[in-house]
Design an enzyme around this catalytic site. Structure first.
Site, PDB file in Angstrom:
ATOM      1  CD  GLU A  34      -3.071   5.427   6.933  1.00  9.23           C
ATOM      2  OE1 GLU A  34      -3.191   5.342   5.585  1.00  9.23           O
ATOM      3  OE2 GLU A  34      -2.059   4.985   7.504  1.00  9.23           O
TER       4      GLU A  34
ATOM      5  CE  LYS B 261       0.182   3.216   4.778  1.00  3.30           C
ATOM      6  NZ  LYS B 261      -0.019   3.554   6.130  1.00  3.30           N
TER       7      LYS B 261
ATOM      8  N   GLY C 142       2.245   1.873  10.894  1.00  4.21           N
ATOM      9  CA  GLY C 142       3.490   3.241  10.923  1.00  4.21           C
ATOM     10  C   GLY C 142       4.155   3.073  12.077  1.00  4.21           C
TER      11      GLY C 142
ATOM     12  CB  SER D 219       5.193  -1.961  12.176  1.00  7.57           C
ATOM     13  OG  SER D 219       4.625  -0.833  12.467  1.00  7.57           O
TER      14      SER D 219
ATOM     15  CD  GLU E 101      -3.439  -2.937   7.278  1.00  3.88           C
ATOM     16  OE1 GLU E 101      -2.419  -2.771   7.016  1.00  3.88           O
ATOM     17  OE2 GLU E 101      -4.117  -1.878   7.054  1.00  3.88           O
TER      18      GLU E 101
ATOM     19  CG  ASN F 104      -1.788   1.292   1.411  1.00  2.18           C
ATOM     20  OD1 ASN F 104      -1.943   1.826   0.520  1.00  2.18           O
ATOM     21  ND2 ASN F 104      -2.162   1.410   2.665  1.00  2.18           N
TER      22      ASN F 104
ATOM     23  CG  HIS G 176      -5.701   1.787   5.096  1.00  2.00           C
ATOM     24  ND1 HIS G 176      -5.473   2.631   6.070  1.00  2.00           N
ATOM     25  CD2 HIS G 176      -4.781   0.676   4.966  1.00  2.00           C
ATOM     26  CE1 HIS G 176      -4.187   2.433   6.713  1.00  2.00           C
ATOM     27  NE2 HIS G 176      -3.752   0.988   5.669  1.00  2.00           N
TER      28      HIS G 176
HETATM   29  C1  PEP Z   1      -0.832  -0.104   6.227  1.00  5.80           C
HETATM   30  O1  PEP Z   1      -1.090   1.366   6.099  1.00  5.80           O
HETATM   31  O2  PEP Z   1      -1.696  -0.945   5.823  1.00  5.80           O
HETATM   32  C2  PEP Z   1       0.177  -0.527   6.728  1.00  5.80           C
HETATM   33  C3  PEP Z   1       0.474  -1.699   7.108  1.00  5.80           C
HETATM   34  O3  PEP Z   1       1.349   0.573   6.984  1.00  5.80           O
HETATM   35  P1  PEP Z   1       2.849   0.188   7.826  1.00  5.80           P
HETATM   36  O4  PEP Z   1       3.282  -1.226   7.126  1.00  5.80           O
HETATM   37  O5  PEP Z   1       3.529   1.185   7.400  1.00  5.80           O
HETATM   38  O6  PEP Z   1       2.660  -0.105   9.068  1.00  5.80           O
END
Ligand code: PEP
Length: 250
Positions: free
Chosen positions: A97, A11, A173, A212, A167, A9, A95
């Site tokens: 976000e 972003k 992040g 992460s 997630e 992703n 997601h």
């Molecule tokens: C995400 O935004 O779906 C995600 C997993 O981000 P990160 O890997 O940066 O934690």
């Protein structure tokens, strides 16, 4: 046996030139990943560039979001059939976000899921709890509610063939993860919830882990029974790191 899937992703990142370099790097190394599916999700405007670069490879591409509407007076939206025209196979929906920053609720996420399916896209449905929800011991309640909203709208047969990404929001992040066992617990819960409706669909559905995930922790996460790959944010922005994660899934 479920084939693993690693989805990047990207972003809101990248210039045209930067996205080109990233896609070329992934393209160059993709043949070293044999036993996992790979998909990258650039911004909408970068999809045609990425599609051109990955067209003759095994790497698929998708969108980070999709409208719940197919066409009409919905300024700023991008519809699933438009994504299909660009060769997208996947669309991320729900997601965290989008849920948190743009106020998307379970009902809208379910409509987006349905819109993706109508057009023939594979939705990657994101679910996950906030830190205070985990600390309050309501992780399963939250994830169950998010999943049920889509199950009610699509039915279990509508869920078949889609992808779920668990997630934990506090891991996105932040560099924090709860570790493989904690991930496995929630993945198993999700599969069991689907199995309560249809065992075969539950057994076949791919449940990705996100938050992460990086080259150094991917293998231990992907080794867990109900972790079928990853949804990768930050670590998908560097081709080598992303390919390391993809190889960990092979
Ligand atoms: C995400 O935004 O779906 C995600 C997993 O981000 P990160 O890997 O940066 O934690």
């Amino acid at each position: 046996m479920r084939r693993k899937l690693v989805a990047g992703n990207w972003k809101l990142n990248g210039t045209l030139a930067g996205v080109e370099r990233l896609a070329e790097g992934i393209r160059a190394g993709a043949q070293t990943v044999s036993a996992a599916d790979i998909v990258v999700c650039p911004t909408f405007v970068h999809i045609p560039k990425v599609a051109g670069l990955l067209a003759d490879t095994s790497v698929a591409w998708g969108a980070q979001d999709v409208s719940d509407q197919d066409e009409g007076a919905y300024t700023g939206e991008v519809a699933a059939p438009m994504l299909v025209e660009l060769g997208c196979r996947y669309a991320i929906v729900g997601h965290s976000e989008r849920r948190i920053l743009y106020g998307e609720d379970d009902a809208l996420v379910a409509r987006k899921f349905l819109a993706a399916r109508r057009a023939g896209l594979i939705p990657i449905l994101c679910v996950g709890e906030l830190l205070d929800e985990r600390e309050s011991g309501i992780t399963e309640q939250v994830v169950g509610r998010q999943l049920d909203a889509v199950l009610e709208a699509a039915g279990e047969t509508g869920l078949a063939g889609s992808v779920i990404a668990y997630e934990p929001v506090w891991a996105i992040g932040t560099g924090r993860t709860g570790g493989p066992e904690q991930a496995q617990e929630v993945h198993a819960f999700i599969r069991a919830r689907i199995a309560a409706r249809d065992g075969t669909i539950a057994e076949r559905i791919r449940i990705l882990h996100g938050g992460s995930v990086k080259g150094s922790n991917a293998a231990e996460l992907f080794a867990m029974e109900d972790v079928d790959g990853g949804l990768i944010g930050g670590a998908s922005l560097k081709a080598e790191e992303f390919l390391t994660i993809c190889r960990a899934a092979s």
